[in-house]
Design a protein around this motif. Structure first.
Motif, PDB file in Angstrom:
ATOM      1  N   GLU A  91      11.161   7.505  -7.686  1.00  0.00           N
ATOM      2  CA  GLU A  91      10.288   7.374  -6.514  1.00  0.00           C
ATOM      3  C   GLU A  91       8.926   7.986  -6.774  1.00  0.00           C
ATOM      4  O   GLU A  91       7.891   7.399  -6.450  1.00  0.00           O
ATOM      5  CB  GLU A  91      10.925   8.036  -5.297  1.00  0.00           C
ATOM      6  CG  GLU A  91      12.055   7.245  -4.691  1.00  0.00           C
ATOM      7  CD  GLU A  91      12.649   7.942  -3.481  1.00  0.00           C
ATOM      8  OE1 GLU A  91      11.898   8.619  -2.745  1.00  0.00           O
ATOM      9  OE2 GLU A  91      13.863   7.801  -3.292  1.00  0.00           O
ATOM     10  N   ALA A  92       8.916   9.183  -7.372  1.00  0.00           N
ATOM     11  CA  ALA A  92       7.646   9.842  -7.689  1.00  0.00           C
ATOM     12  C   ALA A  92       6.846   9.011  -8.679  1.00  0.00           C
ATOM     13  O   ALA A  92       5.620   8.869  -8.540  1.00  0.00           O
ATOM     14  CB  ALA A  92       7.908  11.238  -8.244  1.00  0.00           C
ATOM     15  N   SER A 137       6.968   5.785  -9.073  1.00  0.00           N
ATOM     16  CA  SER A 137       6.471   4.559  -8.443  1.00  0.00           C
ATOM     17  C   SER A 137       5.248   4.826  -7.567  1.00  0.00           C
ATOM     18  O   SER A 137       4.422   3.949  -7.359  1.00  0.00           O
ATOM     19  CB  SER A 137       7.569   3.881  -7.634  1.00  0.00           C
ATOM     20  OG  SER A 137       7.877   4.638  -6.484  1.00  0.00           O
ATOM     21  N   ARG A 138       5.131   6.056  -7.061  1.00  0.00           N
ATOM     22  CA  ARG A 138       3.957   6.412  -6.248  1.00  0.00           C
ATOM     23  C   ARG A 138       2.758   6.793  -7.107  1.00  0.00           C
ATOM     24  O   ARG A 138       1.643   6.856  -6.620  1.00  0.00           O
ATOM     25  CB  ARG A 138       4.309   7.565  -5.316  1.00  0.00           C
ATOM     26  CG  ARG A 138       5.261   7.180  -4.197  1.00  0.00           C
ATOM     27  CD  ARG A 138       5.386   8.276  -3.160  1.00  0.00           C
ATOM     28  NE  ARG A 138       5.854   9.539  -3.734  1.00  0.00           N
ATOM     29  CZ  ARG A 138       7.126   9.926  -3.811  1.00  0.00           C
ATOM     30  NH1 ARG A 138       8.062   9.143  -3.349  1.00  0.00           N
ATOM     31  NH2 ARG A 138       7.454  11.085  -4.331  1.00  0.00           N
ATOM     32  N   ASP A 139       3.017   7.064  -8.397  1.00  0.00           N
ATOM     33  CA  ASP A 139       1.951   7.492  -9.314  1.00  0.00           C
ATOM     34  C   ASP A 139       1.230   6.258  -9.843  1.00  0.00           C
ATOM     35  O   ASP A 139       1.720   5.550 -10.711  1.00  0.00           O
ATOM     36  CB  ASP A 139       2.552   8.298 -10.464  1.00  0.00           C
ATOM     37  CG  ASP A 139       1.498   8.843 -11.403  1.00  0.00           C
ATOM     38  OD1 ASP A 139       0.296   8.663 -11.132  1.00  0.00           O
ATOM     39  OD2 ASP A 139       1.892   9.452 -12.412  1.00  0.00           O
ATOM     40  N   ASN A 140       0.020   5.995  -9.317  1.00  0.00           N
ATOM     41  CA  ASN A 140      -0.741   4.810  -9.703  1.00  0.00           C
ATOM     42  C   ASN A 140      -1.561   5.023 -10.964  1.00  0.00           C
ATOM     43  O   ASN A 140      -2.233   4.113 -11.420  1.00  0.00           O
ATOM     44  CB  ASN A 140      -1.664   4.378  -8.564  1.00  0.00           C
ATOM     45  CG  ASN A 140      -0.869   3.915  -7.356  1.00  0.00           C
ATOM     46  OD1 ASN A 140       0.212   3.362  -7.513  1.00  0.00           O
ATOM     47  ND2 ASN A 140      -1.391   4.138  -6.174  1.00  0.00           N
ATOM     48  N   SER A 172       2.375   0.310 -15.423  1.00  0.00           N
ATOM     49  CA  SER A 172       3.802   0.022 -15.278  1.00  0.00           C
ATOM     50  C   SER A 172       4.351  -0.440 -16.622  1.00  0.00           C
ATOM     51  O   SER A 172       3.743  -1.219 -17.329  1.00  0.00           O
ATOM     52  CB  SER A 172       4.030  -1.034 -14.203  1.00  0.00           C
ATOM     53  OG  SER A 172       3.382  -2.234 -14.582  1.00  0.00           O
TER      54      SER A 172
END
Length: 96
Positions: free
Chosen positions: A64-65, A67-70, A74
């Protein structure tokens, strides 16, 4: 939980196994230090399972962390590599 010495455990093993089967846990000591614990297999499985769930929760939080880190690009994994990793995990599980 009962505690007995190694020598007592050696002399009374069938009795100790009966106690464990009835739900008791038996700690075995050598020179005053616990060196083993006799437990039923289902109890051991339950303890391992709770550890696995805790690890799964930790991994979920990390994902989750991430996925929030832009700031990180990816990552993409090739299907063949994904299959290799899945096979490796399954082989490790079958060893246990």
């Amino acid at each position: 939980m009962s505690t007995i010495s190694v020598s007592a455990a050696r002399q009374t093993l069938p009795e100790q196994l009966d106690r464990v089967e009835a739900g008791d846990e038996v700690s075995i000591t050598r020179h005053g230090r616990v060196v083993a614990v006799l437990v039923r297999p289902d109890v051991l499985k339950a303890r391992r399972a709770s550890g696995a769930w805790a690890e799964a929760d930790r991994i979920g939080q990390l994902l989750e962390a991430a996925s929030r880190d832009n700031t990180r690009p990816s990552a993409v994994i090739a299907p063949d590599r994904a299959e290799e990793l899945i096979d490796a995990v399954q082989r490790n599980r079958s060893i246990r």
